[in-house]
Design a protein around this motif. Structure first.
Motif, PDB file in Angstrom:
ATOM      1  N   UNK A 246     -34.128 -69.230  -8.668  1.00 15.96           N
ATOM      2  CA  UNK A 246     -34.983 -70.116  -7.882  1.00 15.96           C
ATOM      3  C   UNK A 246     -36.125 -69.305  -7.292  1.00 15.96           C
ATOM      4  N   UNK A 247     -37.327 -69.867  -7.316  1.00 17.47           N
ATOM      5  CA  UNK A 247     -38.488 -69.235  -6.724  1.00 17.47           C
ATOM      6  C   UNK A 247     -39.031 -70.125  -5.617  1.00 17.47           C
ATOM      7  N   UNK A 248     -39.152 -69.560  -4.420  1.00 11.21           N
ATOM      8  CA  UNK A 248     -39.603 -70.309  -3.248  1.00 11.21           C
ATOM      9  C   UNK A 248     -41.047 -69.917  -2.926  1.00 11.21           C
ATOM     10  N   UNK A 249     -41.918 -70.905  -2.872  1.00 13.54           N
ATOM     11  CA  UNK A 249     -43.330 -70.667  -2.621  1.00 13.54           C
ATOM     12  C   UNK A 249     -43.660 -70.945  -1.157  1.00 13.54           C
ATOM     13  N   UNK A 250     -44.507 -70.092  -0.592  1.00 13.08           N
ATOM     14  CA  UNK A 250     -44.816 -70.125   0.838  1.00 13.08           C
ATOM     15  C   UNK A 250     -46.283 -70.489   1.036  1.00 13.08           C
ATOM     16  N   UNK A 251     -46.531 -71.406   1.945  1.00 11.52           N
ATOM     17  CA  UNK A 251     -47.897 -71.808   2.225  1.00 11.52           C
ATOM     18  C   UNK A 251     -48.513 -70.920   3.303  1.00 11.52           C
ATOM     19  N   UNK A 252     -49.851 -70.747   3.194  1.00 17.90           N
ATOM     20  CA  UNK A 252     -50.580 -69.983   4.194  1.00 17.90           C
ATOM     21  C   UNK A 252     -51.166 -70.900   5.253  1.00 17.90           C
ATOM     22  N   UNK A 253     -51.948 -70.317   6.123  1.00 19.98           N
ATOM     23  CA  UNK A 253     -52.539 -71.050   7.238  1.00 19.98           C
ATOM     24  C   UNK A 253     -53.737 -71.866   6.767  1.00 19.98           C
ATOM     25  N   UNK A 254     -54.039 -72.926   7.520  1.00 16.18           N
ATOM     26  CA  UNK A 254     -55.194 -73.768   7.218  1.00 16.18           C
ATOM     27  C   UNK A 254     -56.178 -73.732   8.383  1.00 16.18           C
ATOM     28  N   UNK A 255     -57.455 -73.846   8.052  1.00 19.17           N
ATOM     29  CA  UNK A 255     -58.523 -73.925   9.053  1.00 19.17           C
ATOM     30  C   UNK A 255     -59.479 -75.046   8.648  1.00 19.17           C
TER      31      UNK A 255
ATOM     32  N   UNK B 250     -33.336 -70.280 -16.743  1.00 19.00           N
ATOM     33  CA  UNK B 250     -33.627 -71.615 -16.223  1.00 19.00           C
ATOM     34  C   UNK B 250     -33.664 -71.546 -14.701  1.00 19.00           C
ATOM     35  N   UNK B 251     -34.392 -72.447 -14.105  1.00 21.29           N
ATOM     36  CA  UNK B 251     -34.463 -72.440 -12.657  1.00 21.29           C
ATOM     37  C   UNK B 251     -35.396 -73.492 -12.135  1.00 21.29           C
ATOM     38  N   UNK B 252     -35.752 -73.357 -10.851  1.00 17.91           N
ATOM     39  CA  UNK B 252     -36.657 -74.297 -10.202  1.00 17.91           C
ATOM     40  C   UNK B 252     -37.641 -73.537  -9.324  1.00 17.91           C
ATOM     41  N   UNK B 253     -38.810 -74.112  -9.191  1.00 19.12           N
ATOM     42  CA  UNK B 253     -39.814 -73.632  -8.247  1.00 19.12           C
ATOM     43  C   UNK B 253     -39.881 -74.667  -7.131  1.00 19.12           C
ATOM     44  N   UNK B 254     -39.678 -74.213  -5.886  1.00 20.63           N
ATOM     45  CA  UNK B 254     -39.570 -75.152  -4.778  1.00 20.63           C
ATOM     46  C   UNK B 254     -40.466 -74.715  -3.628  1.00 20.63           C
ATOM     47  N   UNK B 255     -40.795 -75.669  -2.757  1.00 21.38           N
ATOM     48  CA  UNK B 255     -41.511 -75.382  -1.522  1.00 21.38           C
ATOM     49  C   UNK B 255     -40.539 -74.722  -0.546  1.00 21.38           C
ATOM     50  N   UNK B 256     -40.982 -73.628   0.076  1.00 18.29           N
ATOM     51  CA  UNK B 256     -40.082 -72.854   0.939  1.00 18.29           C
ATOM     52  C   UNK B 256     -39.619 -73.646   2.154  1.00 18.29           C
ATOM     53  N   UNK B 257     -40.421 -74.563   2.655  1.00 15.52           N
ATOM     54  CA  UNK B 257     -40.056 -75.312   3.854  1.00 15.52           C
ATOM     55  C   UNK B 257     -39.230 -76.540   3.516  1.00 15.52           C
ATOM     56  N   UNK B 258     -39.729 -77.359   2.596  1.00 12.96           N
ATOM     57  CA  UNK B 258     -39.043 -78.617   2.291  1.00 12.96           C
ATOM     58  C   UNK B 258     -37.920 -78.464   1.276  1.00 12.96           C
ATOM     59  N   UNK B 259     -37.990 -77.427   0.458  1.00 10.55           N
ATOM     60  CA  UNK B 259     -37.005 -77.260  -0.600  1.00 10.55           C
ATOM     61  C   UNK B 259     -37.219 -78.174  -1.784  1.00 10.55           C
ATOM     62  N   UNK B 260     -38.312 -78.956  -1.770  1.00  9.91           N
ATOM     63  CA  UNK B 260     -38.582 -79.882  -2.866  1.00  9.91           C
ATOM     64  C   UNK B 260     -39.169 -79.142  -4.066  1.00  9.91           C
ATOM     65  N   UNK B 261     -38.796 -79.600  -5.267  1.00  5.82           N
ATOM     66  CA  UNK B 261     -39.315 -79.009  -6.478  1.00  5.82           C
ATOM     67  C   UNK B 261     -40.802 -79.247  -6.622  1.00  5.82           C
ATOM     68  N   UNK B 262     -41.505 -78.275  -7.195  1.00 11.79           N
ATOM     69  CA  UNK B 262     -42.951 -78.345  -7.333  1.00 11.79           C
ATOM     70  C   UNK B 262     -43.318 -78.550  -8.796  1.00 11.79           C
TER      71      UNK B 262
END
Length: 809
Positions: free
Chosen positions: A621-630, A501-513
């Protein structure tokens, strides 16, 4: 599909799309396809803000006759298929009588709304005493709601989800016209007619069609009549017309026909294409000329949708049957089965007279030699037919807990689809274990290798068992269904695992996805895996599990070493993979157990787990990281901004195949460090197309100037200069995925039809991009290249002339 030795899959592993689609599919392509379209249909429904998409209310069923009681779901009598029996005479009812005052399970407290309508025949005359049915995603079998009066009028009632509408309100035509899904959900039947669906126009008008009975005779392999064979409808197809509300709903969602429908009356275009079909790939093209309730996906996803519309029949002592209610100039897909030691067959019947049956090969003979299970050929009959039931077997067994031997109830046992138009677990050859863990699948065809799967997930339609007590692994077994009599006993013990069991969260905000996909994979050297394999009990692990609203998830796993991986929309991929022993890019295929299309480098984040034998539940827990935007600004050849745009590559190189753009700016997200992404944009109305190479370097906006798109055409010939076409298609290699043409088939490497004269055409190519054409047989066998690498100038219409399959180097 299992492939034979030496089999060449066209484009295998040459695009990351292949891995992405495999990883994201979960249980199977078919199931997720229906689930995805269900979401689309639900969105259409809710956007109209009118009615409850979950189905009809029982309080309104006082206007209707009760349906026959449902049976246990099985391969021959699905849970939504009423038993074959003579139908009781219709009870005359007052269309305006008050519903019974009982609580309905779909009542959300918003009251009831009435939908008026009318039933007419082909000449526009009213039809009295027609039965009105309501079918939507919440219920499997259409529910009988009302009878039409002498003028053909009727009123049905259902609960809605929009509390802004007052109680007991009757919808007017304008409100009905706003809701396309509502219009396609109401169906009518009447003796002497084929069932009718809503026709184009204001409000609800259902037009019944003339009917000719389908009559046939069923024999065994000795030529003797077969008594008691069950004849039931899988789907009914009719000519596709733009003014059909079902077709309009498809087109609104972009899921309609992708090839032009030839002009012609009734089934003529479809039959002409079927007669020329070299294999099932050509059949699927022809199938876009017709539409049906199941094929359209908006009115159900399994054959039982037709159970009350075209009731099944059984053969008499002489093997004869007569099926009514399909309708003239329609195509009925029929299952004929239910006879001990005889196989279930699937045939197509065009409801007109044919001089002789038409056989569509599953694959060409050259491809069949290389595929272990190419599927069964498909036969198209006219409305007067005689057919032979081949030999088959009944398969039964008991599903138990491997450790305790206790039976496991409510688990689905799913056999394979034996033709390419079916979906495992939706059509036939599936059932659910009873309270003693028993299952039974009848009428299975003789097959050397048949793959049956026990799915660990609880059947949705039975009383659920506490999932905390069911960390079992799904398991696939292979059976040799050989000739013989009696049943084949195949007991299946399932092994227990451990919950992760666990959660997938945004690496910056820590909010669940929410709706991130999560998977578990085990390493080959895991001793618990080795034990399972030694017991000939290979476990199947879950793929594509989606997180809940708070990002939480649960997966079945083995003790010992494995990985958990998550994927999220607009997040970087490959995070954590290099740091795990055995997961380097050139290693993971050998170190992971049956990775299939999985790659940790197309998943957002991967972590290692090493679970102790005594652990009850493992948390992570798995933390997801966003890439750059253009930002990319799109302009036309004269430098003016464009607004009529579609684009791909916005969030990933190959995902989000076609996105409609508001304005002239493209938001490019999730760029990797060092990534060079090809972003393609087009304006279909102005025939403009272009591609920009976007990297993570810099922050300034990028300008993409579109140019007039290019096209190419040619003629495929053999060494003697004669046209080649049968079973072949042109494939576009090195194309810009996945929005580079208008007339391509498939998603990854697009394929293009070749006509009887060997001619082909590709429209809407990126000027200046590198392309190459290949020749594919049967959709899977690569024969060779037809051209070397080439590029096209803006607006160029290149005529290649005659091209041949080049010899392989």
């Amino acid at each position: 599909m299992k492939f034979g030795t030496g089999f060449l899959i066209a484009g295998q592993f040459r695009r990351r799309t292949y891995y992405r689609q495999r990883a994201a599919r979960g249980r199977s392509f078919a199931l997720n396809r229906w689930a995805a379209l269900y979401i689309v249909a639900a969105a259409v429904w809710l956007s109209a803000g009118q009615l409850n998409a979950q189905g009809p209310a029982s309080t309104s069923q006082a206007k209707a006759e009760p349906l026959a009681p449902l049976q246990q779901e099985s391969s021959q009598t699905p849970a939504d298929d009423p038993p074959v029996q003579a139908e009781a005479p219709a009870r005359e009812t007052d269309c305006n009588e008050k519903p019974l005052p009982e609580k309905d399970p779909f009542d959300r407290g918003f009251g009831e709304v009435e939908v008026p309508g009318r039933v007419i025949d082909a000449q526009g005359k009213p039809v009295a005493k027609a039965q009105i049915f309501w079918k939507n995603w919440g219920v499997r079998v259409p529910v009988r709601k009302a009878l039409s009066d002498e003028d053909g009028h009727f009123v049905i009632s259902t609960f809605r989800q929009n509390p802004a509408i007052g109680a007991n309100r009757r919808l007017d035509p304008d409100e009905i016209n706003k809701n396309r899904l509502l219009k396609t959900s109401i169906i009518a039947t009447a003796p002497g007619y084929g069932f009718g669906t809503v026709i184009d126009g204001d409000g609800i008008t259902i037009q019944l069609v003339p009917d000719d009975p389908i009559v046939g005779r069923v024999l065994n392999e000795s030529g003797q009549p077969v008594r008691g064979a069950k004849v039931r409808v899988r789907d009914v197809l009719w000519p596709r017309r733009d003014n059909d509300p079902i077709v309009q709903l498809e087109n609104r969602q972009g899921d309609g026909s992708v090839v032009p429908v030839p002009a012609g009356e009734g089934l003529d275009p479809w039959l002409s294409a079927i007669r020329q079909a070299a294999n099932m790939n050509d059949y699927f093209v022809a199938r876009q000329y017709v539409v049906g309730l199941i094929q359209a996906n908006f009115l159900g996803n399994r054959p039982a949708v037709y159970a009350p519309l075209v009731p099944p029949v059984v053969t008499d002592d002489e093997g004869h049957f007569e099926l009514r209610g399909v309708g003239r100039e329609r195509v009925a897909e029929l299952y004929i089965d239910g006879v001990p030691d005889h196989a279930s067959v699937l045939v197509l019947v065009a409801n007109r007279l044919l001089e002789s049956p038409i056989v569509v090969a599953a694959q060409s003979e050259s491809v069949k030699k290389l595929i272990s299970n190419p599927g069964r050929d498909l036969t198209v009959f006219g409305r007067q037919l005689e057919l032979t039931l081949p030999a088959g077997r009944t398969i039964q067994g008991v599903v138990t807990d491997r450790g305790t031997g206790l039976p496991l109830s409510g688990l689905r046992v799913v056999g394979p689809a034996v033709t390419r138009i079916e979906y495992p677990g939706y059509d036939r050859f599936f059932t659910t274990t009873d309270h003693e863990g028993r299952y039974r699948i009848e009428s299975f065809p003789l097959t050397q290798q048949a793959f049956f799967k026990v799915e660990a997930g609880q059947d949705r339609d039975l009383e659920p068992i506490d999932p905390e007590e069911l960390p079992y692994f799904s398991r696939e077994i292979t059976l040799n269904v050989a000739a013989g009599t009696g049943v084949i006993q195949a007991d299946v013990p399932l092994s227990r695992g451990i919950w992760i069991t666990g959660k997938v969260v945004d690496d910056v905000s820590g909010e669940g996805l929410m709706d991130a996909t999560v998977e578990y994979h085990v390493f080959n050297d895991n001793p618990h895996l080795k034990s399972e394999l030694e017991r000939n009990s290979p476990p199947e692990f879950e793929t594509g599990v989606r997180t809940k609203e708070d990002g939480s998830f649960r997966l079945r796993a083995l003790p010992g070493r494995g990985i958990v991986t998550a994927n999220g929309f607009r997040y970087l991929e490959g995070i954590g993979a290099d740091a795990i022993k055995g997961l380097k890019n050139d290693e993971y295929r050998e170190t992971l157990y049956q990775p299939g299309g999985f790659s940790p480098y197309i998943r957002s984040t991967t972590i290692e787990v090493n679970i102790d034998d005594e652990t009850a539940t493992y948390e992570c827990e798995l933390r997801l990281v966003k890439g750059k935007s253009r930002v990319v600004t799109v302009i036309d050849p004269s430098g003016e901004p464009l607004t009529d745009l579609e684009a791909s590559g916005l969030n990933h190189q190959v995902e989000n195949p076609i996105s409609k753009i508001q304005g002239d700016m493209l938001d490019i997200t999730n760029l990797y460090p060092g990534e060079r992404r090809e972003v393609v944009a087009r304006s279909v109305s102005r025939k403009l197309m272009g591609m920009a190479l976007v990297t993570d370097e810099g922050d300034d906006p990028i300008t993409l100037k579109l140019q007039h798109w290019a096209s190419v055409s040619g003629r495929l010939v053999d060494d003697a200069g004669e046209p080649r076409s049968s079973g072949l298609r042109i494939q576009l290699d090195d194309g810009k995925l996945p929005i580079h043409t208008l007339n391509g088939l498939q998603y990854d490497k697009q394929e293009f039809l070749i006509d009887a004269e060997g001619k082909f055409e590709i429209v809407g190519m990126v000027p200046g991009a590198a392309y190459r054409l290949s020749v594919i047989e049967g959709g899977v066998l690569w024969l060779g290249n037809a051209t070397n690498i080439f590029s096209l100038k803006p607006g160029e219409v290149r005529q290649l002339g005659d091209v041949k399959v080049m010899k392989r180097e």
